[in-house]
Write a protein that holds these residues in place. Structure first.
Motif, PDB file in Angstrom:
ATOM      1  N   UNK A 193       0.718  -1.131   0.098  1.00  0.00           N
ATOM      2  CA  UNK A 193       0.040  -0.085  -0.051  1.00  0.00           C
ATOM      3  C   UNK A 193       0.860   1.383  -0.017  1.00  0.00           C
ATOM      4  N   UNK A 194       2.008   1.108   0.197  1.00  0.00           N
ATOM      5  CA  UNK A 194       3.084   2.470   0.343  1.00  0.00           C
ATOM      6  C   UNK A 194       3.924   2.384  -1.148  1.00  0.00           C
ATOM      7  N   UNK A 195       3.533   1.408  -2.113  1.00  0.00           N
ATOM      8  CA  UNK A 195       4.584   1.433  -3.257  1.00  0.00           C
ATOM      9  C   UNK A 195       3.945   2.338  -4.165  1.00  0.00           C
ATOM     10  N   UNK A 196       4.658   3.069  -5.086  1.00  0.00           N
ATOM     11  CA  UNK A 196       4.259   4.072  -6.057  1.00  0.00           C
ATOM     12  C   UNK A 196       3.155   3.585  -6.845  1.00  0.00           C
ATOM     13  N   UNK A 197       3.191   2.191  -7.459  1.00  0.00           N
ATOM     14  CA  UNK A 197       2.348   1.610  -8.064  1.00  0.00           C
ATOM     15  C   UNK A 197       1.333   1.158  -7.628  1.00  0.00           C
ATOM     16  N   UNK A 198       1.026   1.185  -6.264  1.00  0.00           N
ATOM     17  CA  UNK A 198      -0.336   0.896  -5.544  1.00  0.00           C
ATOM     18  C   UNK A 198      -1.688   1.333  -6.248  1.00  0.00           C
ATOM     19  N   UNK A 199      -2.516   0.460  -6.437  1.00  0.00           N
ATOM     20  CA  UNK A 199      -3.599   0.663  -7.226  1.00  0.00           C
ATOM     21  C   UNK A 199      -4.656   0.433  -6.044  1.00  0.00           C
ATOM     22  N   UNK A 200      -4.967   1.636  -5.527  1.00  0.00           N
ATOM     23  CA  UNK A 200      -6.152   1.658  -4.330  1.00  0.00           C
ATOM     24  C   UNK A 200      -7.204   1.256  -4.580  1.00  0.00           C
ATOM     25  N   UNK A 201      -7.940   1.774  -5.855  1.00  0.00           N
ATOM     26  CA  UNK A 201      -9.244   1.165  -6.325  1.00  0.00           C
ATOM     27  C   UNK A 201      -9.421  -0.380  -6.323  1.00  0.00           C
ATOM     28  N   UNK A 202      -8.325  -1.007  -7.046  1.00  0.00           N
ATOM     29  CA  UNK A 202      -8.370  -2.208  -7.187  1.00  0.00           C
ATOM     30  C   UNK A 202      -8.202  -3.064  -5.764  1.00  0.00           C
ATOM     31  N   UNK A 203      -7.462  -2.632  -4.936  1.00  0.00           N
ATOM     32  CA  UNK A 203      -7.140  -3.019  -3.488  1.00  0.00           C
ATOM     33  C   UNK A 203      -8.597  -3.098  -2.664  1.00  0.00           C
ATOM     34  N   UNK A 204      -9.145  -1.910  -2.680  1.00  0.00           N
ATOM     35  CA  UNK A 204     -10.346  -1.721  -1.899  1.00  0.00           C
ATOM     36  C   UNK A 204     -11.363  -2.646  -2.635  1.00  0.00           C
ATOM     37  N   UNK A 205     -11.565  -3.003  -3.886  1.00  0.00           N
ATOM     38  CA  UNK A 205     -12.313  -3.955  -4.546  1.00  0.00           C
ATOM     39  C   UNK A 205     -12.284  -5.121  -4.080  1.00  0.00           C
ATOM     40  N   UNK A 206     -10.960  -5.592  -3.889  1.00  0.00           N
ATOM     41  CA  UNK A 206     -10.568  -7.022  -3.393  1.00  0.00           C
ATOM     42  C   UNK A 206     -10.931  -7.079  -1.925  1.00  0.00           C
ATOM     43  N   UNK A 207     -10.654  -6.118  -1.092  1.00  0.00           N
ATOM     44  CA  UNK A 207     -10.751  -6.166   0.367  1.00  0.00           C
ATOM     45  C   UNK A 207     -12.483  -6.227   0.337  1.00  0.00           C
ATOM     46  N   UNK A 208     -13.174  -5.386  -0.107  1.00  0.00           N
ATOM     47  CA  UNK A 208     -14.531  -5.507  -0.050  1.00  0.00           C
ATOM     48  C   UNK A 208     -15.263  -6.725  -0.413  1.00  0.00           C
ATOM     49  N   UNK A 209     -14.726  -7.333  -1.513  1.00  0.00           N
ATOM     50  CA  UNK A 209     -15.205  -8.391  -1.895  1.00  0.00           C
ATOM     51  C   UNK A 209     -15.119  -9.600  -0.813  1.00  0.00           C
ATOM     52  N   UNK A 210     -13.777  -9.717  -0.154  1.00  0.00           N
ATOM     53  CA  UNK A 210     -13.239 -10.669   0.723  1.00  0.00           C
ATOM     54  C   UNK A 210     -14.304 -10.508   1.898  1.00  0.00           C
ATOM     55  N   UNK A 211     -14.727  -9.306   2.605  1.00  0.00           N
ATOM     56  CA  UNK A 211     -15.442  -8.929   3.658  1.00  0.00           C
ATOM     57  C   UNK A 211     -17.026  -9.618   3.364  1.00  0.00           C
ATOM     58  N   UNK A 212     -17.352  -9.166   2.228  1.00  0.00           N
ATOM     59  CA  UNK A 212     -18.674  -9.766   1.488  1.00  0.00           C
ATOM     60  C   UNK A 212     -18.882 -11.264   1.661  1.00  0.00           C
ATOM     61  N   UNK A 213     -17.773 -11.814   1.273  1.00  0.00           N
ATOM     62  CA  UNK A 213     -17.715 -13.474   1.143  1.00  0.00           C
ATOM     63  C   UNK A 213     -18.007 -14.179   2.348  1.00  0.00           C
ATOM     64  N   UNK A 214     -17.674 -13.447   3.501  1.00  0.00           N
ATOM     65  CA  UNK A 214     -17.794 -14.202   4.848  1.00  0.00           C
ATOM     66  C   UNK A 214     -19.392 -14.670   4.919  1.00  0.00           C
ATOM     67  N   UNK A 215     -19.618 -15.808   5.495  1.00  0.00           N
ATOM     68  CA  UNK A 215     -20.930 -16.069   5.690  1.00  0.00           C
ATOM     69  C   UNK A 215     -20.904 -17.220   6.872  1.00  0.00           C
ATOM     70  N   UNK A 216     -22.194 -17.259   7.489  1.00  0.00           N
ATOM     71  CA  UNK A 216     -22.309 -18.088   8.649  1.00  0.00           C
ATOM     72  C   UNK A 216     -22.340 -19.746   7.852  1.00  0.00           C
ATOM     73  N   UNK A 217     -21.601 -20.665   8.510  1.00  0.00           N
ATOM     74  CA  UNK A 217     -21.374 -21.904   8.098  1.00  0.00           C
ATOM     75  C   UNK A 217     -22.553 -22.561   7.762  1.00  0.00           C
ATOM     76  N   UNK A 218     -22.878 -23.759   7.455  1.00  0.00           N
ATOM     77  CA  UNK A 218     -23.995 -24.834   7.354  1.00  0.00           C
ATOM     78  C   UNK A 218     -24.452 -25.111   8.949  1.00  0.00           C
TER      79      UNK A 218
END
Length: 453
Positions: free
Chosen positions: A241-266
């Protein structure tokens, strides 16, 4: 497209490869190697790998490769290679620190990892000084550099990576303190994959059981799988996240998708653990809460022989005690006696009384050494008997409480598992903490009625 390398414990390469191919990461050209897996993907693939990999140690992004031709001294060859193979002014922002970690194997003109690291740092500092008028500062003590570099030289081929993970991925972020015998989280997750829990946890009523759970690493990692919680979601800082070529929108999209993927188990999918040590269980309880899996984990304190399960588990995975005593008192006693004996024999011109005193002291030293040796041997025998008893109690628990279930038990001591008095159906090699271990699979059969009585 970028080329990456995910490092891991030897023995878990195929597990990491399967994780990389999963829909959560979507890597392509996945190639298992030795203690790691190479793969290809977009920048988002690297971000997702850091978020989702459970069994890997770190994710490296390839910067450059070149051949060390040994036409000049090794240090100069390394220096020239680092100056020429990467654009460090593009990779390192003003005011940022960097570090170099190196490994060298089987090179014709280079044998020192330290030399590789030092000359790499020299080259990068000189490039930055020439371009900006000053050298980069080293990282603060105890802090990860903004640009951590990882370099390997193998058979004269130099490979330069930048480390996206910084700290090892097994440091999830939910654990504040470690029990001294705690298992590495990445290794534990890999063993759960090898045991098939990643598939069992999708079935209603499936229970993961660890009768000697310690601080609960298997239970927590198993619950994270069942709840589809990305292990990297607990982290608050990543070097990329400190690198000059850091792609913040792409990272936030990946982080948000990971958070949304969590679910209760069967329904009914849980992880049950037991341990006799209150301190270890208190750590486990705190970490279970920090990981957000309290509803999926049950903890019990007591001897496993007194633990009655509500129903038969789908799988047992455990890391029973298998440690061996290091050092020994006999060597110290023998050394002390040798010194006394040498001192006595060099003083032959002294009085007879003095000699008798020295002879008496030497005999006392010999007697103490013999007693020390016997005491040490007896202590080792007691420890071996206690270890065998622990594994036998575990065997009794498995046969009484878990008939028809598969149990996967980790051992780094071939003699320890003999106390189980069962034959392993599989022996999966894995190296943990530099120790050559085996993950032993046992198919549990019910205890005969007479033995159970």
């Amino acid at each position: 497209m970028h080329v990456y390398y995910a490092t891991c414990h030897p023995g878990l390469e195929e597990v990491v490869a399967a994780e990389l191919r999963s829909a959560n990461i979507g890597a392509v050209d996945v190639q298992p190697g030795k203690a790691g897996v190479s793969f290809t993907g977009e920048l988002a693939t690297g971000y997702r790998a850091n978020l989702w990999l459970r069994s890997a140690i770190r994710v490296l992004q390839l910067l450059a490769e070149t051949v060390l031709e040994a036409r000049q001294p090794a240090g100069e060859e390394v220096y020239a290679a680092f100056r020429e193979t990467a654009d460090w002014t593009r990779l390192l922002a003003p005011g940022q620190s960097f570090s170099v970690d190196s490994r060298v194997w089987s090179c014709s003109n280079l044998s020192s990892s330290q030399l590789l690291s030092v000359r790499a740092k020299d080259a990068i500092c000189d490039v930055m000084r020439d371009a900006r008028g000053s050298k980069p500062l080293p990282p603060e003590p105890g802090r990860v550099a903004a640009l951590p570099l990882y370099c390997t030289a193998y058979h004269d081929r130099l490979t330069i990576y930048r480390d996206m993970s910084g700290a090892s991925l097994h440091r999830r972020g939910y654990r504040q303190a470690m029990h001294r015998a705690s298992l590495n989280e990445a290794a534990a997750a890999g063993m759960l994959y090898l045991s098939g829990w990643h598939e069992l946890c999708r079935q209603e009523g499936a229970v993961l059981c660890d009768p000697m759970c310690g601080s609960g690493t298997f239970l927590i990692e198993g619950a994270l799988m069942a709840n589809n919680i990305a292990p990297g979601s607990f982290r608050r800082w990543w070097p990329f996240t400190q690198w000059p070529d850091f792609d913040k929108p792409t990272w936030l999209a990946a982080s948000d998708a990971a958070a949304a993927a969590a679910h209760d188990p069967p329904t009914g999918v849980e992880a049950w653990g037991n341990d006799v040590h209150e301190g270890a269980l208190s750590l486990a309880l705190r970490d279970v809460q920090a990981a957000g899996v309290s509803r999926s984990v049950r903890l019990h304190r007591g001897d496993c022989l007194q633990w009655v399960l509500p129903r038969r588990p789908a799988l047992v995975v455990a890391n029973p005690p298998w440690g061996q005593r290091l050092g020994g008192g006999r060597g110290d006693g023998a050394t002390s006696f040798a010194a006394d004996s040498s001192g006595a024999s060099s003083a032959g011109d002294e009085s007879l009384d003095w000699w008798n005193d020295e002879a008496s002291a030497a005999e006392q030293a010999r007697a103490a050494a013999r007693r020390g040796g016997r005491d040490e041997q007896q202590q080792q025998q007691r420890e071996a008997a206690a270890l065998a008893g622990t594994w036998y109690d575990l065997s009794t628990f498995l046969k009484q409480q878990c008939p028809g279930t598969s149990a996967y038990l980790l051992s780094g001591n071939p003699e320890a598992s003999t106390g189980l008095r069962m034959k392993a159906s599989r022996r999966l090699p894995i190296t943990v903490g530099g120790v050559d271990c085996r993950l032993l699979k046992y198919d549990i059969r019910a205890m005969p009625e007479k033995a159970a009585a």
